[in-house]
Design a protein around this motif. Structure first.
Motif, PDB file in Angstrom:
ATOM      1  N   MET A 143      40.114  24.855  21.509  1.00 63.86           N
ATOM      2  CA  MET A 143      40.347  24.772  22.952  1.00 63.86           C
ATOM      3  C   MET A 143      40.216  23.333  23.436  1.00 63.86           C
ATOM      4  O   MET A 143      41.018  22.865  24.249  1.00 63.86           O
ATOM      5  N   LEU A 144      39.210  22.630  22.931  1.00 66.58           N
ATOM      6  CA  LEU A 144      39.012  21.230  23.308  1.00 66.58           C
ATOM      7  C   LEU A 144      40.224  20.387  22.896  1.00 66.58           C
ATOM      8  O   LEU A 144      40.722  19.580  23.682  1.00 66.58           O
ATOM      9  N   LYS A 145      40.712  20.613  21.696  1.00 67.22           N
ATOM     10  CA  LYS A 145      41.862  19.856  21.216  1.00 67.22           C
ATOM     11  C   LYS A 145      43.115  20.173  22.033  1.00 67.22           C
ATOM     12  O   LYS A 145      43.939  19.290  22.272  1.00 67.22           O
ATOM     13  N   ARG A 146      43.254  21.409  22.468  1.00 68.26           N
ATOM     14  CA  ARG A 146      44.402  21.778  23.295  1.00 68.26           C
ATOM     15  C   ARG A 146      44.357  21.040  24.634  1.00 68.26           C
ATOM     16  O   ARG A 146      45.382  20.595  25.136  1.00 68.26           O
ATOM     17  N   ILE A 147      43.166  20.913  25.189  1.00 72.41           N
ATOM     18  CA  ILE A 147      43.019  20.152  26.435  1.00 72.41           C
ATOM     19  C   ILE A 147      43.332  18.685  26.172  1.00 72.41           C
ATOM     20  O   ILE A 147      44.066  18.043  26.924  1.00 72.41           O
ATOM     21  N   GLU A 148      42.802  18.162  25.088  1.00 74.54           N
ATOM     22  CA  GLU A 148      43.038  16.759  24.734  1.00 74.54           C
ATOM     23  C   GLU A 148      44.536  16.496  24.529  1.00 74.54           C
ATOM     24  O   GLU A 148      45.042  15.435  24.900  1.00 74.54           O
ATOM     25  N   ASN A 149      45.257  17.456  23.958  1.00 68.00           N
ATOM     26  CA  ASN A 149      46.694  17.295  23.718  1.00 68.00           C
ATOM     27  C   ASN A 149      47.510  17.249  25.002  1.00 68.00           C
ATOM     28  O   ASN A 149      48.674  16.862  24.983  1.00 68.00           O
ATOM     29  N   THR A 150      46.901  17.635  26.124  1.00 67.90           N
ATOM     30  CA  THR A 150      47.593  17.518  27.413  1.00 67.90           C
ATOM     31  C   THR A 150      47.426  16.111  27.975  1.00 67.90           C
ATOM     32  O   THR A 150      47.837  15.843  29.100  1.00 67.90           O
ATOM     33  N   GLU A 151      46.799  15.239  27.172  1.00 69.35           N
ATOM     34  CA  GLU A 151      46.501  13.862  27.533  1.00 69.35           C
ATOM     35  C   GLU A 151      45.395  13.754  28.572  1.00 69.35           C
ATOM     36  O   GLU A 151      45.208  12.713  29.188  1.00 69.35           O
ATOM     37  N   SER A 152      44.658  14.828  28.727  1.00 69.51           N
ATOM     38  CA  SER A 152      43.478  14.784  29.585  1.00 69.51           C
ATOM     39  C   SER A 152      42.384  14.020  28.837  1.00 69.51           C
ATOM     40  O   SER A 152      42.255  14.150  27.621  1.00 69.51           O
ATOM     41  N   GLU A 153      41.623  13.242  29.550  1.00 71.57           N
ATOM     42  CA  GLU A 153      40.531  12.483  28.939  1.00 71.57           C
ATOM     43  C   GLU A 153      39.168  13.085  29.248  1.00 71.57           C
ATOM     44  O   GLU A 153      38.150  12.616  28.739  1.00 71.57           O
ATOM     45  N   THR A 154      39.160  14.130  30.092  1.00 74.45           N
ATOM     46  CA  THR A 154      37.885  14.739  30.473  1.00 74.45           C
ATOM     47  C   THR A 154      37.977  16.261  30.400  1.00 74.45           C
ATOM     48  O   THR A 154      39.054  16.847  30.460  1.00 74.45           O
ATOM     49  N   ILE A 155      36.808  16.850  30.294  1.00 68.33           N
ATOM     50  CA  ILE A 155      36.652  18.286  30.392  1.00 68.33           C
ATOM     51  C   ILE A 155      35.413  18.520  31.240  1.00 68.33           C
ATOM     52  O   ILE A 155      34.364  17.926  30.979  1.00 68.33           O
ATOM     53  N   ALA A 156      35.571  19.320  32.256  1.00 71.79           N
ATOM     54  CA  ALA A 156      34.464  19.589  33.182  1.00 71.79           C
ATOM     55  C   ALA A 156      33.866  18.279  33.698  1.00 71.79           C
ATOM     56  O   ALA A 156      32.656  18.158  33.858  1.00 71.79           O
ATOM     57  N   GLY A 157      34.728  17.274  33.883  1.00 69.04           N
ATOM     58  CA  GLY A 157      34.282  15.996  34.423  1.00 69.04           C
ATOM     59  C   GLY A 157      33.583  15.088  33.423  1.00 69.04           C
ATOM     60  O   GLY A 157      33.052  14.048  33.793  1.00 69.04           O
ATOM     61  N   LYS A 158      33.603  15.471  32.159  1.00 67.03           N
ATOM     62  CA  LYS A 158      32.932  14.681  31.133  1.00 67.03           C
ATOM     63  C   LYS A 158      33.952  14.160  30.124  1.00 67.03           C
ATOM     64  O   LYS A 158      34.949  14.808  29.845  1.00 67.03           O
ATOM     65  N   SER A 159      33.683  13.016  29.550  1.00 63.27           N
ATOM     66  CA  SER A 159      34.581  12.372  28.601  1.00 63.27           C
ATOM     67  C   SER A 159      34.752  13.218  27.338  1.00 63.27           C
ATOM     68  O   SER A 159      33.763  13.609  26.704  1.00 63.27           O
ATOM     69  N   ILE A 160      35.997  13.469  26.965  1.00 60.22           N
ATOM     70  CA  ILE A 160      36.271  14.229  25.745  1.00 60.22           C
ATOM     71  C   ILE A 160      35.831  13.435  24.521  1.00 60.22           C
ATOM     72  O   ILE A 160      35.237  13.999  23.598  1.00 60.22           O
ATOM     73  N   SER A 161      36.063  12.141  24.494  1.00 58.20           N
ATOM     74  CA  SER A 161      35.667  11.352  23.320  1.00 58.20           C
ATOM     75  C   SER A 161      34.144  11.359  23.145  1.00 58.20           C
ATOM     76  O   SER A 161      33.652  11.468  22.012  1.00 58.20           O
TER      77      SER A 161
END
Length: 129
Positions: free
Chosen positions: A91-109
């Motif tokens: 799920m995290l990778k799917r969000i990252e593949n949308t070119e989003s850099e955050t999840i729930a306001g936090k940095s994916i990296s």
């Protein structure tokens, strides 16, 4: 129709019968038919956490697709911090593949680094991050 609390309780306590996930698939369908699937978000993430390296013979992918229709990002973040799993990493990778850099306001990296260093992360999941 059964009370939603009963459905959620069964999902939370579900264990596969030697790799047979059909009953879980029925429960998830019942949850969606209740009209309030958002009430079962925690239970669905619990299934992923309890089976961190499994995909539930495809049933977990149905859960993932359903979760993606709900407000789930904070619960995903919490689950990744609590006990990362194959499905939550997907799920995290799917969000990252949308070119989003955050999840729930936090940095994916930064989150990925936390997952890699989390002692609850199964070794076989590290290559997926």
């Amino acid at each position: 129709m059964r009370p939603i609390d009963e459905i959620i309780s069964e999902i939370e306590s579900y264990e596969s019968d030697d790799g047979n996930w059909l009953r879980l698939d029925e429960l998830v369908t019942e949850l969606w038919e209740s009209g309030n699937p958002e009430n079962g978000i925690d239970a669905m993430f619990k299934i992923f956490e309890n089976n961190p390296t499994d995909d539930g013979a495809g049933v977990f992918w149905s859960i993932l697709h359903g979760l993606e229709t709900l407000e789930y990002e904070q619960k995903l973040y919490d689950s990744l911090m609590e006990k990362p799993s194959h499905m939550t990493i997907a799920m995290l990778k799917r969000i990252e593949n949308t070119e989003s850099e955050t999840i729930a306001g936090k940095s994916i990296s930064e989150l990925k680094d936390l997952i890699k260093n989390n002692p609850k992360t199964k070794t076989e999941l590290l290559d997926e991050i």
